[in-house]
Design an enzyme around this catalytic site. Structure first.
Site, short mmCIF file in Angstrom:
data_model
loop_
_atom_site.label_atom_id
_atom_site.label_comp_id
_atom_site.label_asym_id
_atom_site.label_seq_id
_atom_site.Cartn_x
_atom_site.Cartn_y
_atom_site.Cartn_z
N GLU A 308 5.30 -7.60 -35.33
CA GLU A 308 5.99 -7.65 -33.74
C GLU A 308 5.01 -9.02 -33.12
O GLU A 308 4.36 -8.79 -32.15
CB GLU A 308 5.60 -6.40 -33.03
CG GLU A 308 6.53 -5.48 -33.65
CD GLU A 308 6.46 -4.18 -32.93
OE1 GLU A 308 7.60 -3.57 -32.56
OE2 GLU A 308 5.16 -3.78 -32.42
N ASP A 382 10.76 4.12 -36.79
CA ASP A 382 9.51 3.80 -35.68
C ASP A 382 9.57 5.08 -34.65
O ASP A 382 9.96 5.18 -33.77
CB ASP A 382 10.00 2.74 -34.74
CG ASP A 382 8.70 2.56 -33.93
OD1 ASP A 382 7.88 3.08 -33.91
OD2 ASP A 382 8.75 1.59 -32.82
N GLU A 410 6.84 8.44 -26.71
CA GLU A 410 7.66 7.00 -26.57
C GLU A 410 9.20 7.31 -26.63
O GLU A 410 9.91 6.70 -25.68
CB GLU A 410 7.19 6.07 -27.62
CG GLU A 410 7.73 4.59 -27.40
CD GLU A 410 7.38 3.62 -28.36
OE1 GLU A 410 6.42 4.03 -29.24
OE2 GLU A 410 8.05 2.58 -28.37
O1 GCW Z 1 6.89 1.84 -31.48
C1 GCW Z 1 6.72 0.46 -31.42
C2 GCW Z 1 6.32 0.31 -30.02
C3 GCW Z 1 5.16 -0.61 -29.64
C4 GCW Z 1 4.15 -0.33 -30.63
C5 GCW Z 1 4.59 -0.68 -32.17
C6 GCW Z 1 3.72 -0.30 -33.18
C7 GCW Z 1 1.77 -0.84 -30.30
O2 GCW Z 1 7.33 0.35 -29.14
O3 GCW Z 1 4.91 -0.47 -28.26
O4 GCW Z 1 3.06 -1.46 -30.23
O5 GCW Z 1 5.56 0.42 -32.41
O6 GCW Z 1 3.48 0.74 -33.50
O7 GCW Z 1 2.80 -1.35 -33.58
#
Ligand code: GCW
Length: 718
Positions: A308, A382, A410
């Site tokens: 990311e 995720d 989240e």
């Molecule tokens: O779940 C996703 C999230 C991001 C997060 C990323 C990660 C910290 O939307 O906000 O960043 O994973 O785990 O690195």
């Protein structure tokens, strides 16, 4: 009438619990025992405490013991130096306590390891005493919290025989806290860490945070976000970190930091961050030395690299192992570790994102230094409401793999929805990887017994902020608690965890206890139903991840919803079988066959692994389309049931928390209905089928849900 009298009696009995409570004390309320008979019994059984405060940790245990007992028993409990009476609680190590040294329990203690303890009742010079013995003061501290818990749970303490030791070595919270005090995916106010005020002013909350963590065995805290800021590694910040570490130390908690891979460039003024460059390697070594100078027991680094947009070794054509090993070399002489995250995906959109971590990391097995762990999310995408276990569990026999669970909600309703996550954690931990045949549970990978890992650990992404009750939703405290308990022992059941937590946090009264426990144990499946039934995943709104967004189709394709649900006129679901992306092949046999084969693939993961026609018949006899609609609807109806169940606890749970939860359940119902209606209307544009009997037509049209904006949800600004 009888009902009223009974309620009045119950209220009189539990009168102490009815004072308004703001939730600050978490599960460490040490409420005065309302049952007079039991209280008097405990008063007879406990006459004094003998803990030699030979260290800060022992002193913390001693003061916790005294405060906890006095609060629960309503009398003063003296610290004693001689065993003159029955009922003294003697806690210590053979080194710190002559009484314990004389008990001849070396052999028993050997099994307790570094941080474990034994608690038992015995006679000592004709006095009946309770012994809490350990090999270290940390063990004494954990034993102290265990003993206090027994009283909080109203257990019989007349003849105890307890042995407990943690099954993982490092039990950590990961804070996604930024230096400006915002918290990524945080829904409970600002970060606890007040960097501007530190180090001169140290919030008293840090101690209570440490107490709460120690009470469940958490022994580490990564203070900063994995999307890291290099500034945390500058001298100005390190003294602040040291001030926090000083508060944590008496509670056996180490601090860890996230290391931004490009820090040598950003704060070190180097031209590169190439992990094989000598200057870069030296820079990290010096940085580590500098850190250990101010924080001698610093735990180590957590790193998110090449994921990311974060920098990493691949920017220089190097591997994740090269990156991790460079940092590992920098901290090893100080006893530090590196946790390298496997949540990676590169700039090219893969054929299936679920496969990426496995593809990148399995070839690196055996290439990491001894002080590196690979940190793997519980599932391959995720933190979704439901995912299969991550295929990396069991697939790296030569590299310690540690799970990362998400405690912050989240994808599960932030701090608005009541969702008890222990069942989610438990589902992952109890999954059988078959890495070494039947019984190769994820839990065995985690505790290190499956592959003889040299280090073991478990991490949870924190849901804690500076709101008064720490987590926003009073029930979200339970997820923090559950994570800690499972990190200590990944085999404890969700039900036992809920039972403990409710008794300590709300009440020991049996009917309310039963009601709340059922609410908690049902809650995760309820959320799965109104969000992502039957294996659907990643169909939330982009950005905030709170509400539905199955229509999201813009941007990088593996960040859209359509990439994951693949709904079309024929059906719905992601084909990950050998005919599709073949993600199933990353699992060991027979797990891969189980997922591949329609007859054995669990229905709750059906659309994770298969693209199925709308009129496919499920085990219920219903078509896929009808079942999807009915599950969504059942999810919403179940939230109504949570509301009516919660009402039954009125008068037993204190008014402040009762009202707060009631109000949140109203919001949860509204937003569950938005999930249901938005998703059903959207998927109906593909299925073109009517809603099954019993499912009401949504109140609004699809556009309404597509354009819905939340104005009252924490952490969401649009
Ligand atoms: O779940 C996703 C999230 C991001 C997060 C990323 C990660 C910290 O939307 O906000 O960043 O994973 O785990 O690195």
């Amino acid at each position: 009438m009888i009902h009223k009298i009974l309620l009045a009696l119950v209220l009189a009995f539990f009168s102490v619990s009815l004072e308004a409570e703001d939730g600050y004390k978490l599960w460490l309320r040490y409420e005065k025992i309302g049952d007079q008979q039991l209280r008097e019994q405990y008063q007879k059984q406990i006459s004094g405490i003998m803990i030699v405060s030979s260290s800060a940790v022992a002193a913390a245990a001693s003061s916790e013991m005294q405060a906890g007992l006095e609060s629960m028993l309503g009398i003063s409990i003296p610290q004693v130096s001689k065993l003159r009476k029955n009922g003294v609680i003697v806690a210590g190590t053979p080194q710190s306590s002559p009484v314990i040294a004389s008990l001849g329990i070396e052999e028993k203690l050997a099994g307790a390891g570094n941080e474990g303890y034994i608690i038992y009742t015995t006679a000592y010079k004709r006095r009946k005493i309770t012994v809490i013995a350990a090999n270290s003061d940390a063990g004494v501290l954990y034993g102290t919290f265990h003993f206090l818990r027994l009283l909080q749970l109203h257990r019989d303490i007349g003849s105890l025989s307890v042995e407990s030791s943690p099954k993982t070595m490092i039990r950590l919270l990961n804070h996604w806290d930024n230096l400006n005090r915002s918290v990524e995916r945080g829904y409970a106010g600002l970060s606890l860490w007040d960097w501007k005020a530190l180090p001169d002013s140290v919030d008293t909350r840090y101690k209570d945070y440490a107490r709460a963590n120690a009470s469940v065995g958490i022994n580490g805290s990564v203070l900063t976000n994995v999307n890291a800021n290099a500034l945390i590694l500058t001298p100005e910040y390190l003294v602040k970190v040291a001030a926090i570490a000083d508060v944590f130390r008496p509670y056996n908690i180490k601090v860890y930091l996230t290391a931004r891979f490009s820090a040598p460039i950003e704060i070190g003024k180097l031209k590169t961050a190439d992990p094989l460059d000598t200057e870069v390697r030296d820079w990290w070594k010096k940085k580590a030395d500098e850190i250990y100078k101010v924080i001698p027991d610093f735990g180590g680094f957590l790193v998110k690299a090449n994921s990311e947009g974060q920098p990493g070794p691949q920017n220089y054509g190097r591997s994740h192992a090269d990156g991790a090993n460079m940092l590992a070399d920098a901290v090893v002489q100080h006893g530090g570790i590196v946790m390298w995250r496997a949540f990676v995906y590169d700039n090219n959109v893969p054929d299936d994102r679920a496969k990426q971590a496995y593809n990148e990391f399995v070839p690196l097995d055996g290439k990491f230094r001894n002080n590196v762990l690979v940190q793997v999310k519980n599932g391959p995408i995720d933190f979704q409401p439901r995912e299969p276990f991550h295929p990396l569990f069991g697939a790296m026999p030569q590299t310690p793999v540690m799970p990362e669970f998400q405690i912050t909600q989240e994808y599960l309703g932030s701090s608005v929805h009541l969702v008890f996550l222990a069942p989610l954690f438990e589902e992952c931990l109890k999954s059988d990887t078959y890495a070494k045949g039947e019984g190769s549970l994820v839990a065995k990978v985690v505790e290190g017994t499956l592959h003889n890992y040299r280090i073991t650990a478990m991490a949870g992404v924190s849901n804690i902020g500076n709101v008064r009750n720490w987590t926003g939703h009073p029930f979200a405290q339970a997820n923090w608690y559950a994570f800690g308990r499972l990190a200590w022992d990944p085999y404890i059941s969700s039900e036992d965890i809920a039972d403990e937590w409710i008794r300590m946090t709300f009440t020991n009264e049996s009917s309310a206890l039963g009601t709340i426990k059922k609410m908690m144990l049902d809650s995760r499946e309820i959320a799965v139903n109104y969000m992502t039934p039957l294996g659907l995943h990643h169909i939330m709104y982009s950005g905030h991840h709170y509400g539905p967004g199955p229509w999201v189709d813009r941007g990088r394709s593996d960040w859209t919803s359509v990439y994951y649900h693949r709904a079309d006129a024929q059906g719905i679901g992601f084909d990950r079988t050998s005919k599709g992306s073949d993600a199933v092949s990353q699992y060991f046999k027979p797990v891969r066959d189980m997922y591949e084969n329609l007859n054995t693939c669990p229905e709750n993961l059906l659309l994770w692994f298969h693209h199925m026609p709308w009129d496919y018949r499920l085990s219920s006899g219903k078509t896929l389309w009808d079942e999807i609609c009915l599950r969504y609807d059942d999810g919403v109806k179940s939230v109504k049931r949570l509301q009516s169940d919660w009402k039954k606890t009125k008068g037993i749970v204190d008014g402040e928390r009762f009202d707060q939860v009631s109000a949140l359940l109203v919001k949860q119902e509204r937003d569950a209905a938005i999930w249901r209606d938005g998703c059903i209307l959207y998927f109906q544009t593909f299925s073109r089928k009517p809603l099954p009997a019993g499912v009401a037509q949504p109140e609004h049209d699809l556009d309404y849900y597509r354009n819905y904006r939340y104005t009252d949800i924490p952490g969401i600004s649009r």
